[in-house]
Design an enzyme around this catalytic site. Structure first.
Site, PDB file in Angstrom:
ATOM      1  N   HIS A 194       0.813  -1.274   0.064  1.00  0.00           N
ATOM      2  CA  HIS A 194       0.060  -0.126  -0.068  1.00  0.00           C
ATOM      3  C   HIS A 194       1.004   1.272   0.021  1.00  0.00           C
ATOM      4  O   HIS A 194       1.791   1.303   0.764  1.00  0.00           O
ATOM      5  CB  HIS A 194      -0.799   0.085   1.346  1.00  0.00           C
ATOM      6  N   GLU A 197      -1.942   6.025  -0.451  1.00  0.00           N
ATOM      7  CA  GLU A 197      -3.398   6.184   0.129  1.00  0.00           C
ATOM      8  C   GLU A 197      -3.577   7.466   0.636  1.00  0.00           C
ATOM      9  O   GLU A 197      -4.342   8.273   0.517  1.00  0.00           O
ATOM     10  CB  GLU A 197      -3.757   4.971   0.880  1.00  0.00           C
ATOM     11  N   ASP A 275     -11.176  -3.582  -1.720  1.00  0.00           N
ATOM     12  CA  ASP A 275     -10.352  -3.126  -0.377  1.00  0.00           C
ATOM     13  C   ASP A 275     -10.971  -4.062   0.902  1.00  0.00           C
ATOM     14  O   ASP A 275     -10.592  -5.082   1.055  1.00  0.00           O
ATOM     15  CB  ASP A 275     -10.101  -1.962   0.012  1.00  0.00           C
ATOM     16  N   ASP A 276     -11.914  -3.523   1.389  1.00  0.00           N
ATOM     17  CA  ASP A 276     -12.450  -3.966   2.508  1.00  0.00           C
ATOM     18  C   ASP A 276     -14.156  -3.917   2.561  1.00  0.00           C
ATOM     19  O   ASP A 276     -14.838  -3.337   3.293  1.00  0.00           O
ATOM     20  CB  ASP A 276     -12.077  -3.263   3.798  1.00  0.00           C
TER      21      ASP A 276
HETATM   22  N1  ADE Z   1      -5.767  -2.544   5.842  1.00  0.00           N
HETATM   23  C1  ADE Z   1      -6.978  -3.089   5.394  1.00  0.00           C
HETATM   24  N2  ADE Z   1      -7.379  -2.103   4.622  1.00  0.00           N
HETATM   25  C2  ADE Z   1      -6.485  -0.999   4.474  1.00  0.00           C
HETATM   26  C3  ADE Z   1      -6.283  -0.147   3.714  1.00  0.00           C
HETATM   27  N3  ADE Z   1      -7.235   0.290   2.884  1.00  0.00           N
HETATM   28  N4  ADE Z   1      -5.182   0.516   4.011  1.00  0.00           N
HETATM   29  C4  ADE Z   1      -4.243   0.163   4.794  1.00  0.00           C
HETATM   30  N5  ADE Z   1      -4.315  -0.888   5.491  1.00  0.00           N
HETATM   31  C5  ADE Z   1      -5.513  -1.596   5.228  1.00  0.00           C
HETATM   32 ZN    ZN Z   2      -6.096  -2.327   1.222  1.00  0.00          ZN
END
Ligand code: ADE
Ligand code: ZN
Length: 334
Positions: A194, A197, A275-276
């Site tokens: 990552h 972001e 992502d989540d």
């Molecule tokens: N862990 C889970 N989702 C994340 C994200 N978007 N950025 C960093 N760590 C994460």
């Molecule tokens: Zn992520």
């Protein structure tokens, strides 16, 4: 457009398995493990899903992951996500998992990896969805801790394709993990991270030059730096962009202001991912649907995004070619 997206064969390249933990399953698993949650109902838990920034989200995400105890828990979590893949025409997925979130709580590495891997094998058989694993180091912890995780992973090397870097970005630059990435590459793991972001473009430079990454997770802030954009294009690195994550974590104020289309127009290889999804209000198809609407993406744009998702996956070349053929057949019938 909605139907076109739903039927479009695609891959997902940025997905945290702990971030697929839907409140319903979370409550069910907490109950069977006799864990009392801070929230009395699913509705109450869902109300907590409102975030000002990445850290705000991570606090709740780690709490949720804390109810996962047994191999069966990891199996159920993973299989449930893979079923959603099958429903969405996600033909291939590259799943990140955070071993330290679990080993820190006394759960064995083996419990985590076996539960996840068995679900992946079952999904290949029953659902015709392929998946591989990206073991992600938590960047808020020390490099020594990441080295311990690398060590623990070695007996299960055949089950893990890549290593990643996630969690709190600001204040935890890629340079902190240069040595453990070097060691991970020596073990045969493909490096990703990552970057950009919440962190600035210099974090992306570090991820490229020090961690030698082969794909950039998020990468939004590359647009701050013209030289970096050219370098990303030159190295042919794809970005795993997560539009609904970006709005949920206030990385982007509104989807209409998202720079995904601009990235594509600049020639950056871009993909769309969830992502989540349990926390950010949509699975991968919803990410495609909402982004298409907000940015007026054409069918050709959507085809390119799906194409990149296969082309920049870490699947063997013959599997990639088969998926791209399937995509081309679909697109040619439109
Ligand atoms: N862990 C889970 N989702 C994340 C994200 N978007 N950025 C960093 N760590 C994460
Ligand atoms: Zn992520």
């Amino acid at each position: 457009m909605k139907t076109f997206i739903e039927n479009l064969p695609k891959a997902e390249l940025h997905l945290h398995i702990e971030g697929t933990f839907e409140p319903e399953l979370l409550f069910e698993i907490a109950k069977r493990n006799n864990i009392k949650l801070k929230y009395d109902s699913i509705e109450e838990l869902k109300k907590a899903y409102s975030f000002d920034c990445l850290q705000d989200f991570l606090n709740i995400y780690y709490q949720g992951a804390g109810v996962l105890i047994t191999e069966q828990d990891f199996y159920d979590l993973t299989y449930s996500y893979l079923q959603k893949c099958a429903e969405q025409n996600v033909r291939h997925t590259e799943i990140m998992f955070d071993p330290q979130t679990h080993t820190e709580r006394g759960i064995a590495f083996e419990t985590v990896i076996n539960g996840i891997s068995k679900a992946i094998e079952a999904a290949k058989q029953n659902l015709d969805v392929s998946a591989l694993l990206i073991m992600s180091y938590l960047r808020h912890l020390s490099e020594e801790d990441a080295f311990n995780t690398l060590e623990q992973s070695l007996p299960f090397k055949d089950k893990i394709t890549a290593v990643g870097l996630d969690s709190s970005e600001k204040g935890n630059p890629p340079s902190k993990f240069q040595k453990v990435f070097e060691a991970s590459i020596k073990e045969g793991y493909i490096p990703v991270a990552h970057a950009g972001e919440e962190g600035d473009a210099d974090y992306i430079w570090e991820a490229l030059d020090l961690l030698k990454i082969k794909r950039i997770d998020h990468g939004n802030n590359c647009l701050q730096d013209e030289k970096l954009i050219q370098e990303i294009i030159k190295r042919d690195l794809a970005l795993t962009v997560c539009p609904l994550s970006n709005t949920a974590l206030q990385v982007v104020a509104d989807l209409k202001e998202h720079s995904l289309k601009k990235m594509m127009d600049l020639g950056i290889k871009t993909t769309i991912n969830s992502d989540d999804p349990a926390y950010f209000g949509g699975q991968v198809n919803q990410n495609y649907i909402d982004t298409q609407k907000a940015l007026n993406l054409t069918k050709k744009d959507l085809y390119n995004l799906a194409y990149n998702s296969f082309q920049y996956s870490f699947s063997p070349e013959n599997e990639k070619a088969n998926y791209i053929k399937e995509l081309d057949e679909y697109y040619s019938k439109q």
